[in-house]
Design a protein around this motif. Structure first.
Motif, PDB file in Angstrom:
ATOM      1  N   ARG A 163      15.010  13.513  44.894  1.00 22.27           N
ATOM      2  CA  ARG A 163      13.823  14.035  43.918  1.00 22.27           C
ATOM      3  C   ARG A 163      12.712  13.450  44.429  1.00 22.27           C
ATOM      4  NH1 ARG A 163      13.626  14.693  37.211  1.00 22.27           N
ATOM      5  NH2 ARG A 163      11.715  15.800  37.604  1.00 22.27           N
ATOM      6  N   PRO A 164      12.028  13.912  45.691  1.00 19.74           N
ATOM      7  CA  PRO A 164      10.690  13.535  45.890  1.00 19.74           C
ATOM      8  C   PRO A 164       9.695  14.406  44.966  1.00 19.74           C
ATOM      9  CG  PRO A 164      11.642  14.851  47.425  1.00 19.74           C
ATOM     10  CD  PRO A 164      12.643  14.778  46.741  1.00 19.74           C
ATOM     11  N   PRO A 165       8.559  13.888  44.611  1.00 16.60           N
ATOM     12  CA  PRO A 165       7.578  14.453  43.900  1.00 16.60           C
ATOM     13  C   PRO A 165       7.445  15.974  44.217  1.00 16.60           C
ATOM     14  CG  PRO A 165       6.703  12.285  44.589  1.00 16.60           C
ATOM     15  CD  PRO A 165       7.793  12.465  45.512  1.00 16.60           C
ATOM     16  N   GLY A 166       7.829  16.916  43.174  1.00 13.95           N
ATOM     17  CA  GLY A 166       7.739  17.949  43.338  1.00 13.95           C
ATOM     18  C   GLY A 166       8.607  19.064  43.821  1.00 13.95           C
ATOM     19  N   TRP A 167       9.680  18.078  44.339  1.00 15.70           N
ATOM     20  CA  TRP A 167      10.810  18.846  45.011  1.00 15.70           C
ATOM     21  C   TRP A 167      12.068  18.197  44.599  1.00 15.70           C
ATOM     22  CZ3 TRP A 167      10.166  22.463  49.218  1.00 15.70           C
ATOM     23  CH2 TRP A 167       8.648  22.676  49.426  1.00 15.70           C
ATOM     24  N   THR A 168      13.316  19.152  44.492  1.00 15.35           N
ATOM     25  CA  THR A 168      14.659  18.353  44.210  1.00 15.35           C
ATOM     26  C   THR A 168      15.414  19.116  45.043  1.00 15.35           C
ATOM     27  OG1 THR A 168      14.146  18.612  41.844  1.00 15.35           O
ATOM     28  CG2 THR A 168      16.319  18.285  42.466  1.00 15.35           C
ATOM     29  N   GLU A 169      16.287  18.087  45.719  1.00 15.24           N
ATOM     30  CA  GLU A 169      17.317  18.551  46.629  1.00 15.24           C
ATOM     31  C   GLU A 169      18.398  19.021  45.859  1.00 15.24           C
ATOM     32  OE1 GLU A 169      19.912  16.272  50.290  1.00 15.24           O
ATOM     33  OE2 GLU A 169      19.308  15.136  48.509  1.00 15.24           O
ATOM     34  N   ILE A 170      19.314  20.264  46.173  1.00 12.73           N
ATOM     35  CA  ILE A 170      20.554  20.542  45.845  1.00 12.73           C
ATOM     36  C   ILE A 170      21.512  20.051  46.773  1.00 12.73           C
ATOM     37  CG2 ILE A 170      21.790  22.771  45.502  1.00 12.73           C
ATOM     38  CD1 ILE A 170      19.327  24.296  44.528  1.00 12.73           C
ATOM     39  N   SER A 171      22.436  19.502  46.127  1.00 12.84           N
ATOM     40  CA  SER A 171      23.581  18.870  47.047  1.00 12.84           C
ATOM     41  C   SER A 171      25.056  18.901  46.289  1.00 12.84           C
ATOM     42  CB  SER A 171      23.332  17.350  47.227  1.00 12.84           C
ATOM     43  OG  SER A 171      24.090  16.579  48.076  1.00 12.84           O
ATOM     44  N   ALA A 172      25.865  18.328  47.223  1.00 13.21           N
ATOM     45  CA  ALA A 172      27.458  18.479  46.768  1.00 13.21           C
ATOM     46  C   ALA A 172      28.136  19.821  46.350  1.00 13.21           C
ATOM     47  CB  ALA A 172      27.578  17.413  45.594  1.00 13.21           C
ATOM     48  N   VAL A 173      27.422  20.919  47.082  1.00  9.97           N
ATOM     49  CA  VAL A 173      27.846  22.247  46.690  1.00  9.97           C
ATOM     50  C   VAL A 173      29.149  22.225  47.353  1.00  9.97           C
ATOM     51  CG1 VAL A 173      27.188  24.603  47.526  1.00  9.97           C
ATOM     52  CG2 VAL A 173      25.335  22.879  47.121  1.00  9.97           C
ATOM     53  N   CYS A 174      30.274  22.851  46.909  1.00 14.00           N
ATOM     54  CA  CYS A 174      31.496  22.662  47.216  1.00 14.00           C
ATOM     55  C   CYS A 174      32.458  23.791  46.243  1.00 14.00           C
ATOM     56  CB  CYS A 174      32.120  21.600  47.427  1.00 14.00           C
ATOM     57  SG  CYS A 174      32.295  20.293  45.879  1.00 14.00           S
ATOM     58  N   THR A 175      33.230  24.257  47.086  1.00 13.12           N
ATOM     59  CA  THR A 175      34.353  25.044  46.355  1.00 13.12           C
ATOM     60  C   THR A 175      35.442  24.848  46.950  1.00 13.12           C
ATOM     61  OG1 THR A 175      32.664  26.879  46.244  1.00 13.12           O
ATOM     62  CG2 THR A 175      35.035  27.610  46.019  1.00 13.12           C
ATOM     63  N   ASP A 176      36.802  24.643  46.015  1.00 11.84           N
ATOM     64  CA  ASP A 176      37.981  24.375  46.361  1.00 11.84           C
ATOM     65  C   ASP A 176      38.431  25.378  47.407  1.00 11.84           C
ATOM     66  OD1 ASP A 176      41.340  25.151  46.046  1.00 11.84           O
ATOM     67  OD2 ASP A 176      40.790  23.266  44.975  1.00 11.84           O
ATOM     68  N   PRO A 177      39.216  25.185  48.534  1.00 13.83           N
ATOM     69  CA  PRO A 177      39.707  26.343  49.294  1.00 13.83           C
ATOM     70  C   PRO A 177      40.389  27.579  48.832  1.00 13.83           C
ATOM     71  CG  PRO A 177      40.075  24.097  50.095  1.00 13.83           C
ATOM     72  CD  PRO A 177      39.775  23.935  48.758  1.00 13.83           C
ATOM     73  N   ASP A 178      41.115  27.198  47.927  1.00 21.05           N
ATOM     74  CA  ASP A 178      41.969  28.418  46.930  1.00 21.05           C
ATOM     75  C   ASP A 178      40.838  29.204  46.193  1.00 21.05           C
ATOM     76  OD1 ASP A 178      44.398  27.386  48.025  1.00 21.05           O
ATOM     77  OD2 ASP A 178      44.836  26.179  46.055  1.00 21.05           O
ATOM     78  N   HIS A 179      39.658  28.883  46.062  1.00 17.31           N
ATOM     79  CA  HIS A 179      38.760  29.618  45.110  1.00 17.31           C
ATOM     80  C   HIS A 179      37.748  30.294  45.982  1.00 17.31           C
ATOM     81  CE1 HIS A 179      40.897  29.192  41.414  1.00 17.31           C
ATOM     82  NE2 HIS A 179      41.529  28.005  41.992  1.00 17.31           N
ATOM     83  N   ARG A 180      37.624  30.018  47.372  1.00 14.84           N
ATOM     84  CA  ARG A 180      36.447  30.501  48.210  1.00 14.84           C
ATOM     85  C   ARG A 180      36.469  32.167  48.404  1.00 14.84           C
ATOM     86  NH1 ARG A 180      37.127  25.579  52.559  1.00 14.84           N
ATOM     87  NH2 ARG A 180      36.168  24.087  50.970  1.00 14.84           N
ATOM     88  N   GLY A 181      35.279  32.501  48.582  1.00 13.40           N
ATOM     89  CA  GLY A 181      34.993  34.038  48.811  1.00 13.40           C
ATOM     90  C   GLY A 181      34.893  34.773  47.298  1.00 13.40           C
ATOM     91  N   GLN A 182      34.689  34.103  46.351  1.00 12.72           N
ATOM     92  CA  GLN A 182      34.238  34.686  44.943  1.00 12.72           C
ATOM     93  C   GLN A 182      32.872  34.626  44.753  1.00 12.72           C
ATOM     94  OE1 GLN A 182      37.249  33.101  42.316  1.00 12.72           O
ATOM     95  NE2 GLN A 182      38.610  32.702  44.032  1.00 12.72           N
ATOM     96  N   GLY A 183      32.232  33.935  45.658  1.00 14.36           N
ATOM     97  CA  GLY A 183      30.691  33.593  45.296  1.00 14.36           C
ATOM     98  C   GLY A 183      30.407  32.417  44.441  1.00 14.36           C
ATOM     99  N   LEU A 184      31.303  31.644  44.179  1.00 10.90           N
ATOM    100  CA  LEU A 184      31.000  30.740  42.967  1.00 10.90           C
ATOM    101  C   LEU A 184      29.939  29.617  43.692  1.00 10.90           C
ATOM    102  CD1 LEU A 184      34.707  29.739  42.231  1.00 10.90           C
ATOM    103  CD2 LEU A 184      33.438  31.370  41.040  1.00 10.90           C
ATOM    104  N   ALA A 185      30.030  29.189  44.767  1.00 14.52           N
ATOM    105  CA  ALA A 185      28.892  28.128  45.087  1.00 14.52           C
ATOM    106  C   ALA A 185      27.536  28.887  45.282  1.00 14.52           C
ATOM    107  CB  ALA A 185      29.228  27.738  46.856  1.00 14.52           C
ATOM    108  N   THR A 186      27.426  30.176  45.433  1.00 13.18           N
ATOM    109  CA  THR A 186      26.158  30.772  45.411  1.00 13.18           C
ATOM    110  C   THR A 186      25.641  30.727  43.877  1.00 13.18           C
ATOM    111  OG1 THR A 186      26.469  32.423  47.257  1.00 13.18           O
ATOM    112  CG2 THR A 186      24.867  32.951  45.764  1.00 13.18           C
ATOM    113  N   ARG A 187      26.569  31.213  42.724  1.00  8.71           N
ATOM    114  CA  ARG A 187      25.918  31.082  41.726  1.00  8.71           C
ATOM    115  C   ARG A 187      25.773  29.862  41.263  1.00  8.71           C
ATOM    116  NH1 ARG A 187      30.426  34.643  41.145  1.00  8.71           N
ATOM    117  NH2 ARG A 187      31.713  33.574  39.959  1.00  8.71           N
ATOM    118  N   LEU A 188      26.163  28.705  41.748  1.00  8.40           N
ATOM    119  CA  LEU A 188      26.058  27.495  41.171  1.00  8.40           C
ATOM    120  C   LEU A 188      24.620  27.045  41.804  1.00  8.40           C
ATOM    121  CD1 LEU A 188      29.462  25.638  41.261  1.00  8.40           C
ATOM    122  CD2 LEU A 188      27.971  26.140  39.172  1.00  8.40           C
TER     123      LEU A 188
END
Length: 241
Positions: A163-188
């Motif tokens: 979290r540098p001033p004025g910015w915040t990094e989005i990280s740890a974006v992940c989806t269980d292999p059995d639940h991919r293709g449902q757009g969960l990561a994008t929604r998060l």
């Protein structure tokens, strides 16, 4: 010193800029409460994040301070560095990209739940199954982490890291292999970004340059490449014998 702008996206600043050295900017700014510091070098506690930072990677004095901070012969991550000074050993190296939000549609995700310290065992289990990058027992303290559960089991998550001033990094974006293709990561990602924007920051993120699938996804939802980055795992001088 003035800051130039991205030729295709005038609202993307290009160096010199706070995002050129985001870990240092975070540890000497909004994340100063986490900082362990010796002079021109700083790091997060080892159970929070592996990030260390130098005030100027080209300054030998900063590397001397980093050596004092991490201790003789110990390993540390060095980001935005292509070659350490003599005496430092490169153990691993890699290439990455930095992307910034230019057209992301941010919105809350009603199904998302806030993750905290009580959720860490479940979070670490998901991290082990998906390997999005380093995640430690106290990483959740860096910012807001959101998850989606299916049948009571955590299957997707995303959160805030640097979290540098004025910015915040989005990280740890992940989806269980059995639940991919449902757009969960994008929604998060959209939901985490909505919280970032609410406090007046702009989202950005890093990805491995080899992860072209993730980069295409991020670009498709409104992120733009700002710069290419490098990261090293290095061993501090000394400690032999």
């Amino acid at each position: 010193m003035s800051t130039s702008v991205h030729p295709a996206h005038p609202h993307i600043p290009v160096g010199p800029h706070v995002l050129d050295n985001p870990a240092w900017a975070a540890l000497t700014g909004p994340h100063a409460r986490f900082a362990e510091r010796v002079g021109r070098a700083a790091r997060y506690p080892v159970d929070v994040s592996p990030f260390t930072a130098l005030s100027d990677p080209d300054d030998p004095r900063a590397w001397d301070d980093l050596a004092a901070l991490v201790g003789p012969g110990n390993l540390t991550a060095a980001n935005g560095v292509t070659r350490p000074p003599d005496g430092w050993q490169v153990v691993e190296s890699g290439q990455g990209v930095q992307l910034v939000d230019t057209a992301l549609h941010a919105e809350p995700a009603p199904e998302a739940v806030r993750l905290g310290l009580d959720d860490v065992p479940e979070v670490l289990d998901l991290i082990a199954r998906t390997r999005p990058g380093p995640f430690l027992p106290r990483t959740v303290e860096l910012g807001t982490y959101l998850g989606i559960r299916r049948g009571g089991r955590l299957v997707a998550m995303a959160g805030e890291r640097l979290r540098p001033p004025g910015w915040t990094e989005i990280s740890a974006v992940c989806t269980d292999p059995d639940h991919r293709g449902q757009g969960l990561a994008t929604r998060l990602v959209r939901a985490v970004a909505a919280g970032i924007r609410e406090r007046g920051d702009t989202p950005f993120l890093h990805a491995s340059a080899a992860n072209t699938t993730a980069i295409r996804l991020y670009e498709s939802i409104g992120f733009t490449l700002r710069r290419r980055t490098s990261f090293l795992l290095v061993r501090a001088p000394g400690g032999e014998g």
